[in-house]
Design a protein around this motif. Structure first.
Motif, mmCIF file in Angstrom:
data_model
loop_
_atom_site.group_PDB
_atom_site.id
_atom_site.type_symbol
_atom_site.label_atom_id
_atom_site.label_comp_id
_atom_site.label_asym_id
_atom_site.label_seq_id
_atom_site.Cartn_x
_atom_site.Cartn_y
_atom_site.Cartn_z
ATOM 1 N N GLY A 129 3.677 -8.397 5.213
ATOM 2 C CA GLY A 129 4.338 -9.511 5.611
ATOM 3 C C GLY A 129 5.655 -9.579 5.504
ATOM 4 N N GLY A 130 6.416 -10.610 4.782
ATOM 5 C CA GLY A 130 7.350 -10.699 4.550
ATOM 6 C C GLY A 130 8.195 -11.423 5.864
ATOM 7 N N ASN A 131 9.226 -10.503 6.577
ATOM 8 C CA ASN A 131 9.873 -10.726 7.722
ATOM 9 C C ASN A 131 9.050 -10.541 8.946
ATOM 10 N N GLN A 132 7.687 -9.808 8.924
ATOM 11 C CA GLN A 132 6.907 -9.646 9.962
ATOM 12 C C GLN A 132 5.542 -10.084 9.678
ATOM 13 N N GLU A 133 4.809 -10.092 10.653
ATOM 14 C CA GLU A 133 3.394 -10.716 10.486
ATOM 15 C C GLU A 133 2.504 -9.853 9.603
ATOM 16 N N GLN A 134 1.680 -9.994 8.817
ATOM 17 C CA GLN A 134 1.194 -9.171 8.027
ATOM 18 C C GLN A 134 0.014 -8.499 8.719
ATOM 19 N N GLU A 135 -0.139 -7.296 8.658
ATOM 20 C CA GLU A 135 -1.070 -6.276 9.272
ATOM 21 C C GLU A 135 -2.628 -6.335 8.899
ATOM 22 N N PRO A 136 -3.368 -5.949 9.625
ATOM 23 C CA PRO A 136 -4.736 -5.883 8.990
ATOM 24 C C PRO A 136 -4.783 -4.717 8.100
ATOM 25 N N TRP A 137 -5.609 -5.012 7.055
ATOM 26 C CA TRP A 137 -6.012 -4.048 5.966
ATOM 27 C C TRP A 137 -4.853 -4.064 5.092
ATOM 28 N N ALA A 138 -3.756 -4.737 4.975
ATOM 29 C CA ALA A 138 -2.507 -4.769 4.104
ATOM 30 C C ALA A 138 -2.974 -4.972 2.702
ATOM 31 N N ILE A 139 -3.795 -5.912 2.737
ATOM 32 C CA ILE A 139 -4.461 -6.471 1.280
ATOM 33 C C ILE A 139 -4.929 -5.141 0.649
ATOM 34 N N GLU A 140 -5.944 -4.825 1.309
ATOM 35 C CA GLU A 140 -6.858 -3.935 0.840
ATOM 36 C C GLU A 140 -6.194 -2.597 0.673
ATOM 37 N N SER A 141 -5.076 -2.044 1.328
ATOM 38 C CA SER A 141 -4.238 -1.131 1.203
ATOM 39 C C SER A 141 -3.549 -1.388 -0.267
ATOM 40 N N LYS A 142 -2.975 -2.468 -0.576
ATOM 41 C CA LYS A 142 -2.481 -2.908 -1.880
ATOM 42 C C LYS A 142 -3.404 -2.386 -2.902
ATOM 43 N N GLU A 143 -4.526 -3.170 -2.839
ATOM 44 C CA GLU A 143 -5.612 -3.228 -3.980
ATOM 45 C C GLU A 143 -6.099 -1.728 -4.246
ATOM 46 N N PHE A 144 -6.071 -1.068 -3.020
ATOM 47 C CA PHE A 144 -6.514 0.372 -3.294
ATOM 48 C C PHE A 144 -5.546 0.990 -4.198
ATOM 49 N N GLY A 198 0.998 -1.289 0.159
ATOM 50 C CA GLY A 198 -0.044 -0.190 -0.018
ATOM 51 C C GLY A 198 0.823 1.422 0.081
ATOM 52 N N ASP A 199 2.082 1.116 0.184
ATOM 53 C CA ASP A 199 2.955 2.240 -0.031
ATOM 54 C C ASP A 199 4.546 2.050 -0.655
ATOM 55 N N CYS A 200 4.282 1.094 -1.701
ATOM 56 C CA CYS A 200 5.486 0.731 -2.385
ATOM 57 C C CYS A 200 5.040 0.395 -3.801
ATOM 58 N N LEU A 201 5.800 0.808 -4.629
ATOM 59 C CA LEU A 201 5.373 0.394 -6.232
ATOM 60 C C LEU A 201 6.646 0.609 -7.121
ATOM 61 N N GLY A 202 6.293 0.080 -8.090
ATOM 62 C CA GLY A 202 7.315 -0.117 -9.151
ATOM 63 C C GLY A 202 6.967 0.998 -10.540
#
Length: 162
Positions: A84-99, A57-61
């Motif tokens: 996620g990655g090295n840490q646990e996925q936080e709530p709303w991460a997928i929705e933020s990325k989709e936005f 949700g805050d990084c793009l190519g």
């Protein structure tokens, strides 16, 4: 020199004092003195491109049309939920990325690298202001306005955002 950072209070100071403070900070940044050691300022680095990937949700190519490469950029001034990655996925991460995917994938953008940071692991991150062509709000603002990220102040060793 380089033990402090100019903040927004400076606007209340007389112009000649502000100019002196800014000159001293610029000198400390260029010398990478004290708190500015990890800063890799790149405020003159701007380019146009097309968003081809969204990593979170805050990084793009962005495909740089001049260099013919994809550059990974973090949105400056915003922190979205961790994917996620090295840490646990936080709530709303997928929705933020989709936005962010829906807001910008495939669109022409103008990018201004505000600053770069090297992590403790040695990864180089570029933090940028990104605006979709024909629009006025940058993507950081859109993510925050939609409720998928929060504003983050620059660290003590990072410049104010433009």
């Amino acid at each position: 020199m380089g033990a402090a950072k100019i903040t927004t209070f400076i606007t209340a100071l007389p112009v000649d004092v502000r100019v002196e403070f800014e000159a001293r900070q610029d000198e400390a940044q260029s010398e990478k003195s004290m708190i500015w050691k990890a800063l890799e300022a790149s405020s003159d680095e701007s380019f146009n491109g097309t968003v081809v990937e969204v990593y979170s949700g805050d990084c793009l190519g962005v495909y740089d049309e001049d260099k013919k490469i994809v550059t990974r950029l973090n949105l400056a001034g915003v922190k979205a939920p961790n994917m996620g990655g090295n840490q646990e996925q936080e709530p709303w991460a997928i929705e933020s990325k989709e936005f962010l995917i829906n807001a910008c994938i495939g669109k022409k953008v103008s990018c201004k690298v505000e600053f770069k940071r090297t992590t403790q692991n040695g990864f180089k991150l570029a933090f940028s202001t990104i605006v979709i062509k024909g629009e006025t709000d940058n993507l950081s603002f859109k993510v925050i306005e939609a409720g998928f990220g929060q504003f983050v102040n620059p660290r003590d060793n990072e410049p104010e955002l433009s």
